[in-house]
Design an enzyme around this catalytic site. Sequence first.
Site, PDB file in Angstrom:
ATOM      1  N   ASP A  41      -7.345  -4.246   8.180  1.00  0.00           N
ATOM      2  CA  ASP A  41      -6.681  -5.360   7.480  1.00  0.00           C
ATOM      3  C   ASP A  41      -6.225  -6.460   8.439  1.00  0.00           C
ATOM      4  O   ASP A  41      -5.967  -7.581   8.019  1.00  0.00           O
ATOM      5  CB  ASP A  41      -5.449  -4.841   6.719  1.00  0.00           C
ATOM      6  CG  ASP A  41      -5.846  -3.907   5.596  1.00  0.00           C
ATOM      7  OD1 ASP A  41      -6.781  -4.250   4.866  1.00  0.00           O
ATOM      8  OD2 ASP A  41      -5.239  -2.826   5.477  1.00  0.00           O
ATOM      9  N   ASN A  62       0.801  -1.221   0.000  1.00  0.00           N
ATOM     10  CA  ASN A  62       0.000   0.000   0.000  1.00  0.00           C
ATOM     11  C   ASN A  62       0.837   1.277   0.000  1.00  0.00           C
ATOM     12  O   ASN A  62       0.280   2.372  -0.009  1.00  0.00           O
ATOM     13  CB  ASN A  62      -1.001  -0.018   1.171  1.00  0.00           C
ATOM     14  CG  ASN A  62      -2.106  -1.045   0.910  1.00  0.00           C
ATOM     15  OD1 ASN A  62      -2.293  -1.474  -0.228  1.00  0.00           O
ATOM     16  ND2 ASN A  62      -2.811  -1.452   1.947  1.00  0.00           N
ATOM     17  N   CYS A  70     -10.317  -5.739  -3.419  1.00  0.00           N
ATOM     18  CA  CYS A  70     -10.925  -6.810  -2.625  1.00  0.00           C
ATOM     19  C   CYS A  70     -12.406  -6.561  -2.369  1.00  0.00           C
ATOM     20  O   CYS A  70     -12.820  -5.427  -2.126  1.00  0.00           O
ATOM     21  CB  CYS A  70     -10.194  -6.926  -1.291  1.00  0.00           C
ATOM     22  SG  CYS A  70      -8.705  -7.905  -1.422  1.00  0.00           S
ATOM     23  N   ARG A  98      -7.750  -1.584  -6.993  1.00  0.00           N
ATOM     24  CA  ARG A  98      -8.329  -0.451  -6.276  1.00  0.00           C
ATOM     25  C   ARG A  98      -7.507   0.829  -6.471  1.00  0.00           C
ATOM     26  O   ARG A  98      -8.032   1.922  -6.677  1.00  0.00           O
ATOM     27  CB  ARG A  98      -8.334  -0.828  -4.790  1.00  0.00           C
ATOM     28  CG  ARG A  98      -8.851   0.227  -3.886  1.00  0.00           C
ATOM     29  CD  ARG A  98     -10.335   0.195  -3.845  1.00  0.00           C
ATOM     30  NE  ARG A  98     -10.902   1.399  -3.297  1.00  0.00           N
ATOM     31  CZ  ARG A  98     -12.135   1.798  -3.555  1.00  0.00           C
ATOM     32  NH1 ARG A  98     -12.896   1.097  -4.357  1.00  0.00           N
ATOM     33  NH2 ARG A  98     -12.615   2.882  -3.026  1.00  0.00           N
ATOM     34  N   VAL A 135     -14.842  -0.568   9.495  1.00  0.00           N
ATOM     35  CA  VAL A 135     -14.392   0.124   8.280  1.00  0.00           C
ATOM     36  C   VAL A 135     -15.041  -0.443   7.014  1.00  0.00           C
ATOM     37  O   VAL A 135     -15.565   0.313   6.184  1.00  0.00           O
ATOM     38  CB  VAL A 135     -12.848   0.089   8.163  1.00  0.00           C
ATOM     39  CG1 VAL A 135     -12.387   0.891   6.950  1.00  0.00           C
ATOM     40  CG2 VAL A 135     -12.197   0.620   9.435  1.00  0.00           C
TER      41      VAL A 135
HETATM   42  N1  EPU Z   1     -15.018   5.525   1.629  1.00  0.00           N
HETATM   43  C1  EPU Z   1     -16.111   6.168   1.082  1.00  0.00           C
HETATM   44  N2  EPU Z   1     -15.927   6.924  -0.057  1.00  0.00           N
HETATM   45  C2  EPU Z   1     -14.702   7.050  -0.642  1.00  0.00           C
HETATM   46  C3  EPU Z   1     -13.578   6.389  -0.055  1.00  0.00           C
HETATM   47  C4  EPU Z   1     -13.779   5.631   1.093  1.00  0.00           C
HETATM   48  O1  EPU Z   1     -17.235   6.071   1.578  1.00  0.00           O
HETATM   49  O2  EPU Z   1     -14.609   7.738  -1.661  1.00  0.00           O
HETATM   50  C5  EPU Z   1     -15.205   4.701   2.847  1.00  0.00           C
HETATM   51  C6  EPU Z   1     -14.996   3.212   2.555  1.00  0.00           C
HETATM   52  O3  EPU Z   1     -16.147   2.612   2.022  1.00  0.00           O
HETATM   53  C7  EPU Z   1     -14.618   2.663   3.915  1.00  0.00           C
HETATM   54  C8  EPU Z   1     -13.850   3.834   4.544  1.00  0.00           C
HETATM   55  O4  EPU Z   1     -14.200   5.008   3.800  1.00  0.00           O
HETATM   56  O5  EPU Z   1     -15.766   2.415   4.658  1.00  0.00           O
HETATM   57  C9  EPU Z   1     -12.352   3.657   4.546  1.00  0.00           C
HETATM   58  O6  EPU Z   1     -11.885   3.333   3.263  1.00  0.00           O
HETATM   59  P1  EPU Z   1     -10.467   3.816   2.742  1.00  0.00           P
HETATM   60  O7  EPU Z   1     -10.707   4.749   1.616  1.00  0.00           O
HETATM   61  O8  EPU Z   1      -9.600   4.254   3.854  1.00  0.00           O
HETATM   62  O9  EPU Z   1      -9.903   2.468   2.152  1.00  0.00           O
HETATM   63  P2  EPU Z   1      -9.124   2.373   0.820  1.00  0.00           P
HETATM   64  O10 EPU Z   1      -8.317   3.599   0.700  1.00  0.00           O
HETATM   65  O11 EPU Z   1     -10.023   1.941  -0.262  1.00  0.00           O
HETATM   66  C10 EPU Z   1      -6.921   1.374   1.809  1.00  0.00           C
HETATM   67  C11 EPU Z   1      -6.103   0.163   1.549  1.00  0.00           C
HETATM   68  C12 EPU Z   1      -6.842  -1.044   2.084  1.00  0.00           C
HETATM   69  C13 EPU Z   1      -7.089  -0.849   3.581  1.00  0.00           C
HETATM   70  C14 EPU Z   1      -7.866   0.471   3.801  1.00  0.00           C
HETATM   71  C15 EPU Z   1      -8.092   0.829   5.248  1.00  0.00           C
HETATM   72  C16 EPU Z   1      -4.946   0.718  -0.479  1.00  0.00           C
HETATM   73  C17 EPU Z   1      -4.786   0.480  -1.933  1.00  0.00           C
HETATM   74  N3  EPU Z   1      -5.900   0.030   0.113  1.00  0.00           N
HETATM   75  O12 EPU Z   1      -8.151   1.176   1.118  1.00  0.00           O
HETATM   76  O13 EPU Z   1      -5.994  -2.151   1.894  1.00  0.00           O
HETATM   77  O14 EPU Z   1      -7.867  -1.906   4.065  1.00  0.00           O
HETATM   78  O15 EPU Z   1      -7.155   1.556   3.190  1.00  0.00           O
HETATM   79  O16 EPU Z   1      -6.906   0.915   5.918  1.00  0.00           O
HETATM   80  O17 EPU Z   1      -4.228   1.499   0.105  1.00  0.00           O
HETATM   81  C18 EPU Z   1      -5.488  -4.419   1.631  1.00  0.00           C
HETATM   82  O18 EPU Z   1      -4.287  -4.103   1.571  1.00  0.00           O
HETATM   83  O19 EPU Z   1      -5.863  -5.632   1.721  1.00  0.00           O
HETATM   84  C19 EPU Z   1      -6.507  -3.394   1.610  1.00  0.00           C
HETATM   85  C20 EPU Z   1      -7.790  -3.653   1.381  1.00  0.00           C
END
Ligand code: EPU
Length: 433
Positions: free
Chosen positions: A305, A23, A117, A93, A327
Amino acid sequence: MLKVLISGGSGLKGIIAVKGSKNLATKAIIATLLTSESCILHNVPLIGDVEILLEILRKSGSEIDYESTSTIILNTKNVREALKISHFASLIRVSVLLSGPLLVRTGRASFPFPGGCNIGHRPIDFHLNYLKSAGAKIEYSGNQMIASAEGLKGCSIELPYPSVTATEHIILTAVLAKGETNISNYSKTPETGELIKMLRSMGAKINLADDQISIQGVEELHGVEFTVMPDRNEAITFSAAAIACRSDLQINNFPVDQSASFFGLLDNLGVRYLISETSVSFFSDNKLYKPFFIESGPYPELETDWIPLIAVLLNSCNGAGLIHERVFENRLDFMQQLSRLGMKIRIGKNCPRNSECAFNRNYFHTASISGNQTLTGTELHVPDLRGGAALILAALSARGDSVMYDEGIIGRGYESFYSRLQSVGARIRILES
Ligand code: EPU
């Protein structure tokens, strides 16, 4: 489809080293789009998400050379064709983070809804709202989104949730936008902090305060040599494997300082471990640990995670523990398969202990787990990256054989996961690849 035989019941032994962070590496690769000079990235993990991203950059005109298996030299000066990202972008993603930098670079970015995922709805409204506030026009054509702008401008954004990728996307775009961008309620994960360090070394003007990030856009950025920090999720995965399998395992390249919430949990449980600079050693014992209550939240709270991995550890406890995932609404879906292995789990929709949570009564996002059950091997399917890793650990700690079907999901986020576990004594055999 990989078909993997996992024979459980024996401990792990030896030394295993943590690879570079998925990440962070993926975002560092995207950051190279912000300069026409060459960038050198060290400690890049050889994983599917990185390969897909590099293929997107190659198809868009970037030059990419491997100096070694983990060091890449990237030059993106010829990137011109944003439309070529389409097919590959829907697979990962992180591809949504390409749109801002491509917009600044080429004035246009066309991208599909990003993959990743299957752990929740994962909307991208924070990303799109930011791009609009910065002056982009967004149109929809089929499943494509087409963003265009004649120069992006600074703006103030308060994120409704401290989203990791939304924070990083805004930073990656704002460093070259005109004027000042302010982000409040931002993600404070160590990986985001490291990305900021990399961008500052490229000449970006980013000021970090506790409640706000301020970015002063600059005309151009320059090349950089940058080392990706070790993967916290992988370090916790190997730690959970060591504990669940009652193993003598030393984990090197452990990002100790950035994993405090995990060590806090181990101390509450009563797990014996030894930290020596960047190594953490676990020791085999047959003790039953104290059951616990955990809930996930934005950093520095416990990472979502880690929830699946920690869930497996509840089976090494003497009593019932409780998990509250706050989350991703479908994060706990994989638990049906943990039950098939013999874990005693009751899934629920109601939030425990009046905890603040958007999922109350709507999703199966809590689990009560009674520990000390005998697990027995069974047929399993990798549902998502961390759920899949948790199932592998549980299968390794079970009696008898499990057969795991994996559509390449584990390799998207863990480098050579099965063979590295084999190297510390896990009885794993690839039956079909
Ligand atoms: N959310 C929204 N709208 C958005 C963006 C996020 O509603 O536009 C919500 C999501 O639905 C969730 C919350 O905000 O409920 C947090 O999501 P976040 O955006 O922080 O997650 P992400 O950025 O999509 C990253 C990591 C994930 C990790 C999460 C939380 C990357 C590429 N992915 O995802 O990693 O679980 O932050 O720490 O950086 C993994 O490595 O297995 C993985 C899934």
